[in-house]
Design a protein around this motif. Structure first.
Motif, short mmCIF file in Angstrom:
data_model
loop_
_atom_site.label_atom_id
_atom_site.label_comp_id
_atom_site.label_asym_id
_atom_site.label_seq_id
_atom_site.Cartn_x
_atom_site.Cartn_y
_atom_site.Cartn_z
N SER A 270 2.83 -1.01 7.15
CA SER A 270 3.32 -1.62 5.91
C SER A 270 3.92 -2.99 6.16
O SER A 270 3.66 -3.94 5.41
CB SER A 270 4.36 -0.71 5.24
OG SER A 270 3.77 0.52 4.87
N THR A 271 4.72 -3.11 7.21
CA THR A 271 5.36 -4.38 7.54
C THR A 271 4.31 -5.43 7.90
O THR A 271 4.37 -6.57 7.43
CB THR A 271 6.35 -4.20 8.71
OG1 THR A 271 7.34 -3.24 8.33
CG2 THR A 271 7.02 -5.51 9.08
N ILE B 87 3.48 4.29 9.73
CA ILE B 87 3.45 3.84 8.33
C ILE B 87 4.31 2.59 8.16
O ILE B 87 3.90 1.62 7.52
CB ILE B 87 3.94 4.95 7.38
CG1 ILE B 87 2.95 6.11 7.37
CG2 ILE B 87 4.18 4.41 5.97
CD1 ILE B 87 3.48 7.37 6.71
N GLU B 88 5.53 2.63 8.73
CA GLU B 88 6.44 1.49 8.60
C GLU B 88 5.86 0.24 9.25
O GLU B 88 5.92 -0.85 8.68
CB GLU B 88 7.80 1.83 9.22
CG GLU B 88 8.57 2.85 8.41
CD GLU B 88 9.82 3.37 9.13
OE1 GLU B 88 10.12 2.94 10.25
OE2 GLU B 88 10.50 4.23 8.53
N TYR C 131 -6.93 -2.20 9.50
CA TYR C 131 -6.07 -2.97 8.60
C TYR C 131 -6.11 -4.48 8.87
O TYR C 131 -5.42 -5.23 8.18
CB TYR C 131 -4.63 -2.46 8.68
CG TYR C 131 -4.48 -1.05 8.19
CD1 TYR C 131 -4.46 -0.76 6.83
CD2 TYR C 131 -4.39 0.01 9.08
CE1 TYR C 131 -4.34 0.55 6.38
CE2 TYR C 131 -4.26 1.32 8.64
CZ TYR C 131 -4.24 1.58 7.28
OH TYR C 131 -4.13 2.88 6.82
N MET D 144 0.85 -1.18 0.00
CA MET D 144 0.00 0.00 0.00
C MET D 144 0.89 1.24 0.00
O MET D 144 1.89 1.30 0.69
CB MET D 144 -0.89 -0.03 1.24
CG MET D 144 -1.93 1.05 1.26
SD MET D 144 -3.08 0.92 2.66
CE MET D 144 -4.03 -0.51 2.15
N GLU D 145 0.48 2.25 -0.76
CA GLU D 145 1.29 3.45 -0.88
C GLU D 145 1.25 4.29 0.39
O GLU D 145 0.23 4.36 1.07
CB GLU D 145 0.80 4.29 -2.06
CG GLU D 145 1.08 3.66 -3.41
CD GLU D 145 0.67 4.59 -4.54
OE1 GLU D 145 0.76 5.82 -4.36
OE2 GLU D 145 0.27 4.06 -5.58
N LYS D 146 2.38 4.94 0.65
CA LYS D 146 2.52 5.76 1.85
C LYS D 146 1.46 6.85 1.93
O LYS D 146 0.90 7.09 2.99
CB LYS D 146 3.93 6.37 1.86
CG LYS D 146 4.22 7.23 3.06
CD LYS D 146 5.67 7.61 3.16
CE LYS D 146 6.14 8.40 1.99
NZ LYS D 146 7.51 8.89 2.11
N LEU E 256 1.15 -5.51 7.07
CA LEU E 256 0.36 -5.86 5.89
C LEU E 256 1.14 -6.80 4.98
O LEU E 256 0.59 -7.75 4.42
CB LEU E 256 -0.08 -4.60 5.13
CG LEU E 256 -1.14 -3.75 5.81
CD1 LEU E 256 -1.37 -2.46 5.02
CD2 LEU E 256 -2.44 -4.51 5.97
N ALA E 257 2.43 -6.54 4.84
CA ALA E 257 3.29 -7.40 4.01
C ALA E 257 3.38 -8.80 4.59
O ALA E 257 3.41 -9.80 3.86
CB ALA E 257 4.67 -6.78 3.85
N ILE F 278 -1.82 5.45 3.13
CA ILE F 278 -1.77 5.16 4.57
C ILE F 278 -1.87 6.45 5.37
O ILE F 278 -2.60 6.51 6.37
CB ILE F 278 -0.50 4.36 4.94
CG1 ILE F 278 -0.56 2.97 4.28
CG2 ILE F 278 -0.36 4.24 6.46
CD1 ILE F 278 0.69 2.14 4.49
N GLU G 207 4.99 12.94 7.70
CA GLU G 207 5.43 11.68 8.29
C GLU G 207 6.32 11.91 9.51
O GLU G 207 6.58 11.00 10.27
CB GLU G 207 6.11 10.78 7.27
CG GLU G 207 7.40 11.28 6.69
CD GLU G 207 7.95 10.31 5.66
OE1 GLU G 207 9.00 9.70 5.95
OE2 GLU G 207 7.35 10.16 4.60
#
Length: 85
Positions: free
Chosen positions: A78-79, A74-75, A55, A1-3, A81-82, A6, A29
């Motif tokens: 993202s982690t 965000i980090e 999420y 997902m793009e920053k 979700l990955a 998010i 950010e």
């Protein structure tokens, strides 16, 4: 997902808890949840719970302690979700 996506979703989540509206309007950010937005620690837990629900992720205690600003959030999002993929 793009920053950017998010960040927009985070803004919706944190908006009800923000005490400092000017800092919220200028959110980047590098914005700190406690120092810049004046979100108290109890409400920060609510923010994290809302993020988990939005999420469908689980944020462990270590990650919670690191989630003090938008960039860290965000980090972590993202982690997590990955990791679900």
């Amino acid at each position: 997902m793009e920053k950017e996506i998010i960040i927009e979703q985070l803004k919706e989540i944190i908006k009800p808890y923000v005490q400092e509206k000017e800092a919220f309007e200028a959110l980047t950010e590098h914005t700190d949840f406690i120092n810049d937005l004046k979100i108290n620690s109890a409400n920060l837990v609510d923010v994290i719970l809302d993020i988990e629900e939005k999420y469908d992720i689980v944020i462990d205690n270590e990650s919670m302690e690191q989630m003090l600003n938008v960039k860290a959030a965000i980090e972590i999002i993202s982690t997590k979700l990955a990791d679900k993929i």
